[in-house]
Design an enzyme around this catalytic site. Sequence first.
Site, PDB file in Angstrom:
ATOM      1  CE  LYS A   1      42.794  36.580  36.749  1.00 31.42           C
ATOM      2  NZ  LYS A   1      42.109  37.619  37.536  1.00 31.42           N
TER       3      LYS A   1
ATOM      4  CG  ASP B   1      45.534  38.675  41.650  1.00 33.63           C
ATOM      5  OD1 ASP B   1      46.517  39.457  41.728  1.00 33.63           O
ATOM      6  OD2 ASP B   1      44.389  39.041  41.343  1.00 33.63           O
TER       7      ASP B   1
ATOM      8  CE  LYS C   1      43.848  40.171  44.551  1.00 32.78           C
ATOM      9  NZ  LYS C   1      42.680  40.996  44.245  1.00 32.78           N
TER      10      LYS C   1
ATOM     11  CG  ASP D   1      42.869  35.382  40.053  1.00 33.95           C
ATOM     12  OD1 ASP D   1      41.685  35.385  39.677  1.00 33.95           O
ATOM     13  OD2 ASP D   1      43.629  36.365  39.937  1.00 33.95           O
TER      14      ASP D   1
ATOM     15  CG  ASP E   1      44.485  43.300  42.582  1.00 35.90           C
ATOM     16  OD1 ASP E   1      44.795  42.176  42.121  1.00 35.90           O
ATOM     17  OD2 ASP E   1      43.772  43.462  43.595  1.00 35.90           O
TER      18      ASP E   1
ATOM     19  CD  GLU F   1      45.414  39.816  38.147  1.00 31.29           C
ATOM     20  OE1 GLU F   1      45.130  40.868  38.750  1.00 31.29           O
ATOM     21  OE2 GLU F   1      44.754  38.773  38.249  1.00 31.29           O
TER      22      GLU F   1
ATOM     23  NE  ARG G   1      40.599  44.571  34.311  1.00 32.68           N
ATOM     24  CZ  ARG G   1      39.715  45.313  34.943  1.00 32.68           C
ATOM     25  NH1 ARG G   1      39.379  46.486  34.457  1.00 32.68           N
ATOM     26  NH2 ARG G   1      39.154  44.884  36.051  1.00 32.68           N
TER      27      ARG G   1
HETATM   28  N1  BES Z   1      41.351  38.008  40.764  1.00 31.41           N
HETATM   29  C1  BES Z   1      40.854  39.279  41.108  1.00 31.41           C
HETATM   30  C2  BES Z   1      39.333  39.311  41.220  1.00 31.41           C
HETATM   31  C3  BES Z   1      38.743  38.705  42.449  1.00 31.41           C
HETATM   32  C4  BES Z   1      38.888  39.306  43.675  1.00 31.41           C
HETATM   33  C5  BES Z   1      37.988  37.564  42.350  1.00 31.41           C
HETATM   34  C6  BES Z   1      38.312  38.744  44.803  1.00 31.41           C
HETATM   35  C7  BES Z   1      37.400  37.006  43.459  1.00 31.41           C
HETATM   36  C8  BES Z   1      37.564  37.598  44.684  1.00 31.41           C
HETATM   37  C9  BES Z   1      41.264  40.305  40.058  1.00 31.41           C
HETATM   38  O1  BES Z   1      42.500  40.126  39.494  1.00 31.41           O
HETATM   39  C10 BES Z   1      41.284  41.629  40.743  1.00 31.41           C
HETATM   40  O2  BES Z   1      42.085  41.795  41.596  1.00 31.41           O
HETATM   41  N2  BES Z   1      40.376  42.507  40.350  1.00 31.41           N
HETATM   42  C11 BES Z   1      40.270  43.785  40.968  1.00 31.41           C
HETATM   43  C12 BES Z   1      40.003  44.781  39.885  1.00 31.41           C
HETATM   44  C13 BES Z   1      40.102  46.204  40.356  1.00 31.41           C
HETATM   45  C14 BES Z   1      41.535  46.523  40.709  1.00 31.41           C
HETATM   46  C15 BES Z   1      39.609  47.104  39.257  1.00 31.41           C
HETATM   47  C16 BES Z   1      39.122  43.722  41.965  1.00 31.41           C
HETATM   48  O3  BES Z   1      38.113  43.072  41.699  1.00 31.41           O
HETATM   49  O4  BES Z   1      39.271  44.298  43.044  1.00 31.41           O
HETATM   50 ZN    ZN Z   2      43.207  38.226  39.455  1.00 30.69          ZN
HETATM   51 MN    MN Z   3      44.023  41.035  40.639  1.00 28.48          MN
END
Ligand code: BES
Ligand code: ZN
Ligand code: MN
Length: 500
Positions: free
Chosen positions: A268, A273, A280, A291, A350, A352, A354
Amino acid sequence: MEFKIKTGDLARLKTPCLILGVFDKRKLSGPAEAIDKASFGHLGNILAKGDMDGDKGRTLMLYGVPGVDAERVLLVGCGKRKELTRAVYNQAMTAAVTLLNQTRTGEALCTLAELAPEGMDPYQAVRDLATVAADLGYRYTATKAEKQPVKHPLKRMSLWVSKKHDLEAAERAVRHAAAIAAGVALARELGDLPGNICTPSYLAERAQDLASEHPRLKVEILEEADMQELGMGALLSVSRGSRQPAKLILMHYAGGKEGAKPVVLVGKGLTFDAGGISIKPAADMDEMKYDMCGGAAVIGALRAAVALELPINLVGVVPASENLPDGQANKPGDIVTSMSGQTIEILNTDAEGRLILCDSLTYVERFDPAVVIDLATLTGACVVALGKHPAGLFSGDDRLAAEVLAAGDYAGDRAWRLPLWEDYQTQLDSNFADMANIGGRDAGAITAACFLARYTKKYPWAHLDIAGIAWRSGKEKGATGRPVALLTQFLLGRSGEATR
Ligand code: BES
Ligand code: ZN
Ligand code: MN
């Protein structure tokens, strides 16, 4: 850093600094005992004064030790002999090298490999030390006016082994460690660079730079127009909300037999992000420049594989994009069609990662992979589940899962397996599309992996969620370069080079 392997009479080896281990309480390690004898009990006398008990991580620099050819002797505390774990062993080396990086020593001879805890083989013992030393040479300087904060960095490290029999394994260990460290350093630097510099285009350029140094590495960049033609509706939907064009970075390394199925690594590469319309919170959002660490680890692992000239065919794939809010960005409820034909209801913009990964995972079918491993800072839920020590590992293939776990254990870059059962799949049900892009509050790391599983049915596949391990926060904020070591170990194993 340059590494050498040495053996022979320690007292007679010329070096600016000889590193010796001391155990709690004031017990000399084997090599330290030898130097104590040669120096007519000098070390014992100093320990008796009580300035150095052998506590973990303590150091004491000695000058003018009689009867030995070393200019300096550095005593390093290793804690209680019986409690010397691999982590403590590495901490001792960290303490020694950190101190030496602040002196003008420049070069040292280290005997700590003799102290390696039970269960570590001589190769591993040497490789860990070399890896620690090399990693401590990394300093982020790209966007600082003062470019060389390490004033007198260690340039050469010799590692001493007592048995001639171990020389070959030790030589192999430092060769592998140097390659892994180079890969780790590249991954760390790409991770640490800010989002306004490290854009998708920048990542693509850095991959191309790497290819220009190595004739057997070819890099190809797919542009948004190419993605459009391929039907990558999921990936493109993410980059639509950004002014930076997405890039799909393809790195081909042909080190193996012609026609041999490649190992494919997909990382990725989300260079920033913000969450998109599902934006966020502000706190710590800067850390979302990390990210793209999955992509950086893929580029780093390729760097290591190429440096080692591994006899293996390898493809690195990095979907690179930003995720920002914008008038063109994905909106909650939007439905997109992925390259596989499956439709996705985007309930949270968010989630994104996947979306950019699923099209990449469909794309790699054309390489007829021996195995695909994807790595992604995919979910905060993975950090909640496992904390910041292991990566989360997901695979429906038990043998592959065991292989990845073993590579991580051996390299000291561990992963821990979580279930990828069908039972969780219903959490992705959507009334309006083939699936939703989120699976609710429960088991977020698992439902993210379940989403990817729907795109990886045509080859053996494993997924590493590296959200907890790719960088450190707080005062120590910075990329770790993980899991380049795990990946390189996996590749060493697959190419039959682990023991050669
Ligand atoms: N890049 C983030 C995951 C992440 C968040 C990694 C904080 C490390 C620290 C990812 O794109 C994301 O935002 N995932 C969301 C998924 C949710 C919306 C189902 C998450 O983990 O909150
Ligand atoms: Zn992300
Ligand atoms: Mn995200």
